[in-house]
Design a protein around this motif. Structure first.
Motif: not given
Length: 316
Positions: A71, A94, A311
């Motif tokens: 992330q 992400c 995503l």
């Protein structure tokens, strides 16, 4: 759900500072320091330290053989891409959509207004105790072209709306229609650039946008137009831009540069009609609350075995 052998979450903030984190995961603090907080092999969810550069972002990836989610806390992922080949297949990458729109759009508008209204000259005048009155351009009645009409580009238009612009034109990778009007495909830029008084770059950096703003792009801009870059420095060919700035034909307001940080002695520092800020588009007081809400939501979904949001790609 996380596996029995990989349940660590690496965070660049202390876990107790984030409201709403789910139980059952091992939270480890790592903000890019020399020593890792635990074995990277036990990391299931890696939150990349913010604004620490690609070397830090990529450093632990080679040992994260059980990681499931990477992330970022930035809208762009270019600082992580060099290390994606180190990851196993199936890792979800992400981004931080929803975190930086407000701050980056604010800065884009500030750069436009400051450049048009001559704020750099006023600051120099104040330093010298000079009263530099005069007649300056307004944003009102100008045509603005937003190149990169994603969530940040849309947020920029939100903030342009009250300023009585003559027209806002939108460009993205592919054409589409929005409630505000058409979004043009990037192939249409040559026809749109001559009509824009202000061109704002908010596109991600990828192979198709690297060097997008080169000699042909800049030559198509009208005389006296302002180029504003809140995207990535490498979207712009610096040498080509310098040529236009030094000729006096174009103006620029840049939050990002190539190279970055801009080294002392670089000619861009002193180019005529150029305003430079040091990549501060996202680093404001708005960042932390939005970043923490994003992480709490992502990790709650992750712990429940639900799809994570934002995503960008899955390694394969």
């Amino acid at each position: 759900m996380t596996s029995a052998t990989a349940t660590d979450v690496w965070l660049p903030f202390a876990a107790e500072e984030i409201d709403g984190l789910p139980e059952g995961l091992n939270y480890r603090f790592w903000d890019g320091g020399r020593d890792y907080p635990a074995d990277p092999a036990d990391c299931a969810f890696y939150v990349v330290p913010y604004m620490k550069g690609p070397e830090v972002a990529v450093r632990p990836l080679g040992g994260m053989n059980a990681v499931q989610v990477v992330q970022t806390l930035s809208a762009g992922i270019d600082h992580v891409e060099p290390g994606l080949g180190l990851l196993p297949a199936g890792v979800r990458l992400c981004n931080a959509k929803g975190v930086h729109e407000a701050s980056t759009a604010e800065l884009a508008l500030a750069l436009v207004l400051a450049s048009l209204r001559g704020f750099p000259g006023f600051t120099h005048g104040q330093d010298k105790e000079e009263w530099r009155s005069g007649f300056y351009p307004a944003l009102a009645d100008k045509s603005v072209l937003v190149v990169g009409y994603g969530s940040i580009g849309a947020a920029i238009e939100d903030r342009l709306e009250p300023f009585e612009c003559a027209r806002v034109m939108r460009v993205a990778r592919s054409a589409r229609t929005t409630a505000r009007g058409p979004v043009h495909a990037i192939e249409e830029l040559p026809a749109l650039l001559p009509d824009a008084d202000v061109v704002i770059l908010s596109t991600p950096l990828n192979p198709s946008t690297q060097g997008l703003v080169g000699p042909r792009f800049l030559a198509a801009m009208r005389d006296g137009a302002l180029l504003v870059n809140v995207a990535r420095g490498a979207v712009v060919d610096t040498d080509a831009l310098l040529s236009e700035l030094e000729s006096g034909r174009l103006r620029a307001a840049l939050d990002v540069t190539d190279p970055e940080p801009l080294p002392a002695g670089h000619p861009l520092w002193h180019a005529p009609h150029t305003l430079i800020t040091p990549h501060v588009g996202g680093s404001t007081s708005a960042f932390l609350p939005r970043a923490k809400r994003l992480l709490a939501g992502q990790l709650t979904r992750f712990a429940k075995g639900e799809p994570v949001g934002n995503l960008v790609l899955t390694t394969g």
